[in-house]
Design a protein around this motif. Structure first.
Motif, PDB file in Angstrom:
ATOM      1  N   UNK C  12      23.715 -55.132  39.154  1.00  0.00           N
ATOM      2  CA  UNK C  12      23.711 -56.449  39.811  1.00  0.00           C
ATOM      3  C   UNK C  12      25.101 -56.963  40.162  1.00  0.00           C
ATOM      4  N   UNK C  13      26.106 -56.130  39.970  1.00  0.00           N
ATOM      5  CA  UNK C  13      27.445 -56.526  40.410  1.00  0.00           C
ATOM      6  C   UNK C  13      27.498 -56.516  41.927  1.00  0.00           C
ATOM      7  N   UNK C  14      28.524 -57.126  42.517  1.00  0.00           N
ATOM      8  CA  UNK C  14      28.654 -57.167  43.985  1.00  0.00           C
ATOM      9  C   UNK C  14      30.128 -57.285  44.342  1.00  0.00           C
ATOM     10  N   UNK C  15      30.616 -56.347  45.149  1.00  0.00           N
ATOM     11  CA  UNK C  15      32.021 -56.387  45.559  1.00  0.00           C
ATOM     12  C   UNK C  15      32.921 -56.628  44.362  1.00  0.00           C
ATOM     13  N   UNK C  16      33.715 -57.708  44.376  1.00  0.00           N
ATOM     14  CA  UNK C  16      34.654 -57.940  43.281  1.00  0.00           C
ATOM     15  C   UNK C  16      33.987 -58.563  42.051  1.00  0.00           C
ATOM     16  N   UNK C  17      32.704 -58.859  42.161  1.00  0.00           N
ATOM     17  CA  UNK C  17      32.031 -59.613  41.107  1.00  0.00           C
ATOM     18  C   UNK C  17      31.278 -58.709  40.142  1.00  0.00           C
ATOM     19  N   UNK C  19      28.734 -58.164  36.896  1.00  0.00           N
ATOM     20  CA  UNK C  19      27.633 -58.826  36.191  1.00  0.00           C
ATOM     21  C   UNK C  19      26.942 -57.791  35.306  1.00  0.00           C
ATOM     22  N   UNK C  40      21.422 -58.853  45.078  1.00  0.00           N
ATOM     23  CA  UNK C  40      22.528 -58.425  44.214  1.00  0.00           C
ATOM     24  C   UNK C  40      22.785 -56.963  44.514  1.00  0.00           C
ATOM     25  N   UNK C  41      23.919 -56.459  44.001  1.00  0.00           N
ATOM     26  CA  UNK C  41      24.251 -55.055  44.225  1.00  0.00           C
ATOM     27  C   UNK C  41      24.861 -54.823  45.599  1.00  0.00           C
ATOM     28  N   UNK C  44      28.387 -49.457  46.883  1.00  0.00           N
ATOM     29  CA  UNK C  44      29.287 -48.847  45.900  1.00  0.00           C
ATOM     30  C   UNK C  44      28.731 -49.015  44.488  1.00  0.00           C
ATOM     31  N   UNK C  69      21.481 -63.594  48.624  1.00  0.00           N
ATOM     32  CA  UNK C  69      22.509 -63.239  47.649  1.00  0.00           C
ATOM     33  C   UNK C  69      23.017 -64.482  46.923  1.00  0.00           C
ATOM     34  N   UNK C  70      23.196 -65.577  47.663  1.00  0.00           N
ATOM     35  CA  UNK C  70      23.747 -66.808  47.086  1.00  0.00           C
ATOM     36  C   UNK C  70      22.814 -67.355  46.011  1.00  0.00           C
ATOM     37  N   UNK C  72      20.622 -65.399  44.355  1.00  0.00           N
ATOM     38  CA  UNK C  72      20.279 -64.271  43.479  1.00  0.00           C
ATOM     39  C   UNK C  72      18.795 -63.908  43.605  1.00  0.00           C
TER      40      UNK C  72
END
Lengths: 258, 258, 258, 258
Positions: C12-17, C19, C40-41, C44, C69-70, C72
Motif C-alpha cells: 500500500x505504499x505509493x511513490x515516496x510514501x 505504509x 494505493x500502490x 514499483x 487515491x486521496x 484510500x
C-alpha cells in the motif's frame, strides 16, 4: 546586525500517507514552503498545515511542483514555459486561498524539486515562473538558488527574489550545487556545515569543492525536518546562528533592507 | 424591469481533449462557470478560458467538482463536509488566481455535478461549501438550485446566493428537479421551455410534473453549449427573453436589488 | 483437521510514501492482497511486493479498489456495475502480470474498502465483479465477506469463493459487520477475538452483538500489520490457531476440500 | 510476395472525452495499439475498444505510455529504466487482461510518445522495456522505430521486434526521424509518401532529407485516423499498397518469415 531566514518544505503528506515532522520543524524555522497538491500535499493537508503555521506565526510560501505525485516532483519533465506558468498560477492560487482563509497572507513562492532545478538553469522557464508569481500578487517573494536564473528573472520583472543557500550541499566553482550523485556533494560534517553557513551570511563567501572561495549571497537557508537526525541538525543550526548574533527572521524582513 | 442571468459551464477541455463550444457560448451568456481541474479543465485550459471571458466581458465563476476526472464529477462520492470545504477552497483559489492574473474579479462559485446535487439536499455539506466560499472571499456569490439547502446555507452565513433554475428540466411538486432517468424529466419542446422560463422570472411560478403551479425564485438560468443544437436553443432563449423585455445581466447585478 | 487462511492487505505504499510493515506481515500470513495502483500502490511497489511474496512463498491476490487515491478507496462512489467490471479487469490484469513476471500464479482477488463493502450488499455490483474476475482467469478465487452477495455471485457463475471473517469486528444478527462508527463494533479484547475466531472455524458459529449465536462460514481471516500492535496480535492469532491444531494454509487449499 | 502491417493508435478517449475515429480506422489497419490508461484511455474505453477490434479481427497491441494524461504522454520525463520496466509490465498486464477476457490474444507492445522516442536512443531504457514485455509474455512482439535501440534490445533478449516506419515523416541520414519542429520534417505530398513507403517495403531504402538513399527495414507502417483527412490518406495508402501486390497482414505474420 545580520538577519537570515530558515525555510523548510512541509505539508507533504497525502491522503492516508504521512510524511515529515511538520509540527517540530515549525518550532525552528521562520518560513515554510507548503506543497500544493501536485507533487505532494492535498487540500486537507494544505488547510491543516496552513492553519498550524499561522497559529505558530511562521511565514508561509507556496511550493508548486510538477504534476508527478508518483515521482514526488523530482523527475525532470519537459514542460513548456507556458505550461509552467499556468501550473504555478494554479498552485499558488490554491495555497493562497488557504492562507487567506486562515486570516494571513502568503509571503513567498519556492518552486519544488525538478521545477526548481530546471528553472535554475533555464532563463525562459524562470521568466515564466516569475511572471506567474507576479501575476497572482506582485508583493510575493520568489525563492531561487542563489546566483541562478530564477533570481535574475524575478528581479528583471520587478519581483523581490530571495537567494537560497544550502547548509548541507557542496558548491561548484560557478556557484551551482554539486549534483547529489557526485562524490563530495553532501556536507556530512555538521560543524563544518554551520561554519559554512555563517561564512555565507557574514562574509558572503563559500568554499567550493575545488578552487578558491567564491562569492555567494544568502537570504534564506534551506533546512530539513524529515527525520530526527535532520531535526537535530536544524536545532544546531538555529542555536549556532543565534550564538553568532545572526537574527532568524522571515525572508520578507531581510529583503526590506536591500 | 426584470433582470436575469444566463450561466453556462465552460472550460471543460483537458490536455489533448477538447470539449464544448466555449467561444460561441460566451457570446450569449452573462456568466460562466469555469472548471477547476478536478472533474474537468486543467491550468492551461483555465488560463485561456478565463482570458477569453475577461476579454468578452462575461462574468466568471469557479466551478469546483469532485476529484473524479474519469467520471466528470458526476458520480456521487461520500466526501465529508470537511473534505468538501477543503476541496472548494483549493479549486476556488486556483481559479481566482487566473481571474486576478487576467485583471478581473471572480463573481461567483457554482459547485459542479454530484457535488451540486449532493449539497442541494444535505445541509451540512451545503454549510461546509458556503463556509469555504466565504472564507476565500465574502463578496462571492454562491449559486445553488433554487429552493435548495445550498441557497439556505449561503444566506445563513451572510453570503449572497443566486437561485438557479433550469429551462430544460421538469420540476417535482417540492421544487426539486425530476431525476434525469425518470420519464418526463426533460422539457424537449423548446417553445414550452421558453414559456416556463419566462413564467419563472416574471410570475415566480412553474408547473411541476404533477399538481398545481409551485413558487420558484430565479436569479440565473443554467444553459448549455455542448453542441450546435444546444447553442441554437441558447440563442432562442436569449432572443425570447429580450422580446419579453427581460434584461440579461450578470447575477451580481440582479442580487443588488434584493 | 481444520484449515484456515490468514490474509492481509499489503503493497500500500505509493511513490515516496511508505505504509505498512509488509516484510513482517509476510512471515505470519498465508495469503496477501496487493494493492493495484488505484486506491494505493504503484507499479514499483507492486513489483517489489510481488517479488517478496513469491520469494517467501506466500500466495498472492489482487486487491482492486476505487479510483480514489486521496481517499484510500474507502469512500463510497457511485460506480456502475459496468464501470466496476472494467476497473477490476484492469487492476487484476496489471497485478497478474507482475505475479507471472515473477514466475508465480495469482491465487485470488479481494475487492478493497468501499468497493468490497458496496459489493457485499449489491447483487448487481457483485455479479459484475465476479464476471470480471472470471473473465481474466476462471481459476481465481474471489474473496468476499462471509454470507455476502459477493460470495453468492461468485458461486452462481462457477467461480470459487473464499468466505472472509474478521477477528476484530463485531457481527450483527444478520451476519453483517457492525459498522465501525457504532459502539461495540470493534473487539478490543485479544483473547476474546482469538476465541471467536476459533469458534468460527471449528463450530461455524459466532456470537453477534445482540441475540443468539449465528452460523458463519470461515475460509480466510482478515488480519492487519499496519503497526507493531497489529503485528503482535497477528502473531498471537497464528500461535493460538496452531495450538488448536488448526492449520494455516492458503485459501486455495481449503477450498479444494469443498 | 511482400507483406506489411499497418498499425494505428486507438482507444485514446478518456471518461467524457472522445478522441479519434476508431471504428473507421479499424476497417483499414491490420494491427492497433490500444492506450492503457496512463497517457490516454481508461478501463471502460479499453474494454470497448478491445472488444471492437476482436470483433473485426484486427490484431491488438498494448500502447503503454508515461504517467502524464495532461500531456498525453508526449513530454520527456526522466523515468529510470527500473521505473519504465514496472510501468510497462503494469500497462501491458492491464490491456492483456481485456484482450483475454474478450477471448483473444495480445499480439504486440508499442511504447507511446515520449517513452517511444526516449527508448529509441537509450539502450538501457530499451533493454528495460524489452525485459518488461518478455517477462509478461515472451510471445509478444515489441514494436520500435526501425533501426533504433528498441529493436536491438528486443532481439538481444530473444524477443521478436517489429521495425516501424513512417509514411508522413522525413528521415535523417542516420535513419532517425527528423524532429517535428524542423523544416521539412513532414511529408505533405500524399503521392510521395506512398511512393516512399513502397520503396521502403520493396527495396528496403528511403531518401533522407539530405544525402543519398539509406537502407531501412519495414515490418509495420504507422498510420493515423484522428480526422477525416488522415483517414482518407490511410485509405489511399491501403489501396496503393494493394495495387503494388503488397499484402496487408498483422505484424506477427510478417515476422514469421524471418
Amino acid at each position: 546586525m545580520h538577519k537570515i531566514d530558515l525555510n523548510s518544505d512541509i505539508g507533504e503528506s497525502f491522503g492516508p500517507y504521512l510524511l515529515g515532522m511538520d509540527e517540530d520543524v515549525l518550532k525552528y524555522v521562520s518560513s515554510v514552503n507548503i506543497a500544493c497538491g501536485w507533487h505532494a500535499g492535498d487540500p486537507m493537508v494544505m488547510k491543516k498545515t496552513v492553519e498550524l503555521a499561522v497559529k505558530l506565526g511562521v511565514k508561509i510560501g507556496a511550493h508548486p511542483g510538477l504534476p508527478d505525485l508518483m515521482g514526488f516532483g523530482r523527475r525532470i519533465m519537459a514542460v513548456t514555459p507556458e505550461e509552467a506558468k499556468a501550473y504555478v498560477i494554479y498552485q499558488v492560487g490554491a495555497l493562497k486561498a488557504f492562507v487567506e482563509a486562515a486570516g494571513s497572507q502568503l509571503q513567498h513562492v519556492k518552486p519544488h524539486g525538478a521545477l526548481y532545478n530546471m528553472a535554475a538553469k533555464d532563463p525562459k522557464l524562470s521568466r515564466a515562473i516569475a511572471e506567474a508569481v507576479k501575476s497572482v500578487d506582485d508583493n510575493l517573494v520568489l525563492v531561487g538558488l542563489s546566483g541562478s536564473c530564477l533570481v535574475t528573472a524575478a528581479e528583471e520583472i520587478g519581483l523581490r527574489a530571495a537567494r537560497e543557500v544550502f547548509a548541507d550541499r557542496a558548491y561548484s566553482r560557478d556557484g551551482s550545487l554539486v549534483p547529489r550523485n557526485e562524490p563530495g556533494s553532501m556536507i556530512e560534517d555538521e560543524a563544518l556545515a554551520l561554519t559554512r553557513v555563517i561564512g555565507m551570511i557574514k562574509v558572503g563567501q563559500v568554499t567550493p569543492l575545488t578552487g578558491e572561495d567564491i562569492k555567494i549571497q544568502a537570504d534564506t537557508i534551506c533546512v530539513h525536518g524529515d527525520n530526527l537526525k535532520a531535526l537535530e541538525f536544524l536545532r544546531k543550526i538555529r542555536t549556532g546562528l543565534e550564538k553568532e548574533k545572526i537574527q532568524i527572521a522571515p525572508m520578507q524582513e531581510n529583503l526590506r533592507h536591500r
